[in-house]
Design an enzyme around this catalytic site. Structure first.
Site, PDB file in Angstrom:
ATOM      1  N   GLU A 194      32.617  47.910 -24.335  1.00 48.72           N
ATOM      2  CA  GLU A 194      31.596  47.449 -23.379  1.00 48.72           C
ATOM      3  C   GLU A 194      31.879  46.005 -22.962  1.00 48.72           C
ATOM      4  OE1 GLU A 194      27.524  48.435 -24.514  1.00 48.72           O
ATOM      5  OE2 GLU A 194      27.970  50.566 -24.310  1.00 48.72           O
ATOM      6  N   GLU A 316      31.010  56.946 -26.219  1.00 49.33           N
ATOM      7  CA  GLU A 316      29.631  56.795 -26.706  1.00 49.33           C
ATOM      8  C   GLU A 316      28.727  57.609 -25.797  1.00 49.33           C
ATOM      9  OE1 GLU A 316      28.075  52.848 -27.486  1.00 49.33           O
ATOM     10  OE2 GLU A 316      30.034  52.173 -28.208  1.00 49.33           O
TER      11      GLU A 316
END
Ligand code: AHR
Length: 513
Positions: A194, A316
């Site tokens: 991220e 994810e």
């Protein structure tokens, strides 16, 4: 035609047509699609809350039965799940993780603060050697996330050398001194996590320059070289587009994150249990939108990588609710209900349909965090409905996907919201059998489903169903088997196979001929 003849013809048609079926599932085994990579059923374990410490790792000195520190009960349950791949150590944690703090004698490792998750102490008791011990016990492939945020290219390249070198270099010798003679098997290595957010607030253009720089230094002997993954985006395909247009080196995939939040509002996400039907619906609506996200990202890959060298790795995903009352908000601990199993199964069916590009996914997370397989409380452990869904879908690991067409699908509606009532997926498994997965999204009504397999007479189906009376049926430490799979069978009558799929259910069956 006489009235009598017409009546006889009508009766004959009734005998061959699935008259009571609202929905027909057509499968064409002669047109196989891509293989569903087993890693589509991958897991994610982060240093977050009780996900690793307590949930899986209790240490060798614990009274809780363990194997070199890893809980026996949890490892046993995960083995039965045939976990194909584990991603570690984060998540956001990865971009502040310094691997050298997690090797050597455990009592000498520095204690840090887990600044991302609850501000609790991080003992570094679980480090590289412990992680690979777990993965080897599970027989799982490994996916290690490297620190791009607060690390350096040197630190990252040295970690790769430590894990994979079979030379007599000082780092390889250090690994041997720490108890591991041969190199670890690092299957995948991710550069950052991220990076648009907790991983360093980067733009995709900035990230891809940095990635190309770091990636150049990730060297390993060919037989131990991990497949390198670039950290991508969420919400849209911008990161996938920029990255796939500019990636250099040996990148096998770009990651993508997709979380399902009932309300769509990160401040008040919705409760894991005791929710109204409107939130059953909104959760499923939001879960199904991953299909559009995948299509948009795949379109960017098709444009920049028509040779299909780069996969979309959804490393994810899962449901994200408000934390359970009385728990640390930074631990992301939530209950897990029949709704979660339905969400998982809908994702699986969508992933199968994109098996050519989506070759790995990692549900967040394995134990005690977000949409977990297992919840623990001290020495107690329970299996969640999501665990059961994963186990039912095991035959789909490395199976060959088959095209499925639904005719006359029913709609599940509430207010202005509407979704398909039935979702289905089929594949030819490694055992040679044809498997079919069916999800009934309607929490109130069963659905009659007919099965039609081109060129094959199906005499029956046999497998399991996961359902319950309540939408939020879940297991507790007092009632660990409140919801679990039950046998499901159906037999063909006059060549017609009709199945009654209960309301709010996941069904996985093998076809019999
Ligand atoms: O899975 C929990 C967190 O969600 C991860 O650490 C992060 O990557 C994402 O935002």
């Amino acid at each position: 035609m006489s009235v009598v003849k017409r009546s006889v013809l009508a009766l004959a048609m009734l005998a061959t047509a699935p008259v009571f079926a609202a929905v027909t599932i057509n499968i064409d085994p002669a047109k196989p699609g891509a293989v569903i990579n087993k890693n589509v059923y991958g897991q994610f374990a982060e240093h977050l809350g009780t996900g690793i410490y307590q949930g899986m790792w209790v240490g060798p000195g614990s009274k809780i039965p363990n194997i070199r520190g890893w809980r026996k009960d949890v490892v046993g349950a995960l083995k039965e799940l045939r976990v194909p791949l584990v991603r570690w150590p984060g998540g956001c944690f990865a971009d502040e993780y310094h691997w050298k703090e997690g090797i050597g004698p455990r009592n000498k490792r520095p204690v840090k603060v887990n600044t991302n998750w609850g501000g609790v102490e991080e003992s570094n008791a679980v480090g590289t050697h412990e992680f690979f011990d777990l993965a080897e016990m599970l027989g799982a492939d490994t996916y290690v996330s490297g620190n791009l945020g607060t690390g350096s290219a040197q630190e990252m390249s040295e970690w790769i050398e430590y894990m994979t070198s079979d030379s007599k270099s000082t780092l390889a010798e250090l690994r041997r001194k720490n108890g591991r003679a041969k190199p670890f098997k690092v299957d995948f290595f991710g550069v950052g996590n991220e990076s648009w957010g907790c991983g360093g607030n980067m733009t995709p253009e900035y990230y891809v320059n940095l990635y190309n720089n770091y990636e150049a230094f990730l060297k390993a002997p060919p037989q131990y070289r991990p497949k390198i993954v670039a950290s991508g985006g969420h919400t849209n395909n911008k990161w996938t587009d920029v990255l796939s247009g500019a990636l250099k080196g040996r990148t096998v995939g770009i990651s993508y994150h997709y979380y399902t939040i009932p309300t769509g509002n990160w401040d008040i996400k919705g409760s894991a249990t005791g929710f109204p039907e409107a939130q059953w619906m909104s959760t499923l609506v939001n879960a199904l939108k991953i299909d559009t996200s995948i299509k948009e990202n795949v379109a960017a890959l098709e444009k920049n990588d028509p040779e299909k060298k780069i996969s979309l790795l959804i490393d994810e995903w899962g449901t994200w609710y408000d934390v359970e009352k009385g728990t640390n908000a930074g631990f992301l601990f939530q209950q897990n209900t029949l709704r979660d199993a339905v969400v998982a199964a809908l994702h699986f069916n969508i992933f199968h349909a994109h098996a050519d590009r989506v070759t790995m996914t990692n549900i967040a997370q394995m134990v005690n965090v977000l949409q977990a397989m297992i919840l623990t409380d001290k020495d107690q452990m329970l299996l969640t409905p999501t665990y059961h869904a994963y186990k039912m879908y095991v035959p789909f690991q490395d199976a060959t996907s088959l095209p499925v067409a639904l005719r006359d699908n029913v709609e599940y509606k509430i207010g202005a919201a509407s979704i398909p009532g039935i979702s289905a997926s089929a594949a030819r498994a490694k055992d040679g059998k044809l498997y079919l997965a069916i999800v009934n999204t309607n929490p109130n009504e069963a659905s009659d489903v007919a099965l039609n397999v081109a060129g094959q007479n199906v005499s029956g189906v046999s497998g399991q169903v996961l359902t319950a009376a309540a939408m939020d049926a879940h297991n507790t430490f007092k009632q660990k088997d409140a919801i679990k799979p039950a046998p499901f069978t159906a037999k063909a009558v006059n060549g017609n196979l009709l199945m009654k799929i209960p309301a709010k259910a996941v069904v996985v069956v093998a076809l019999e001929s």
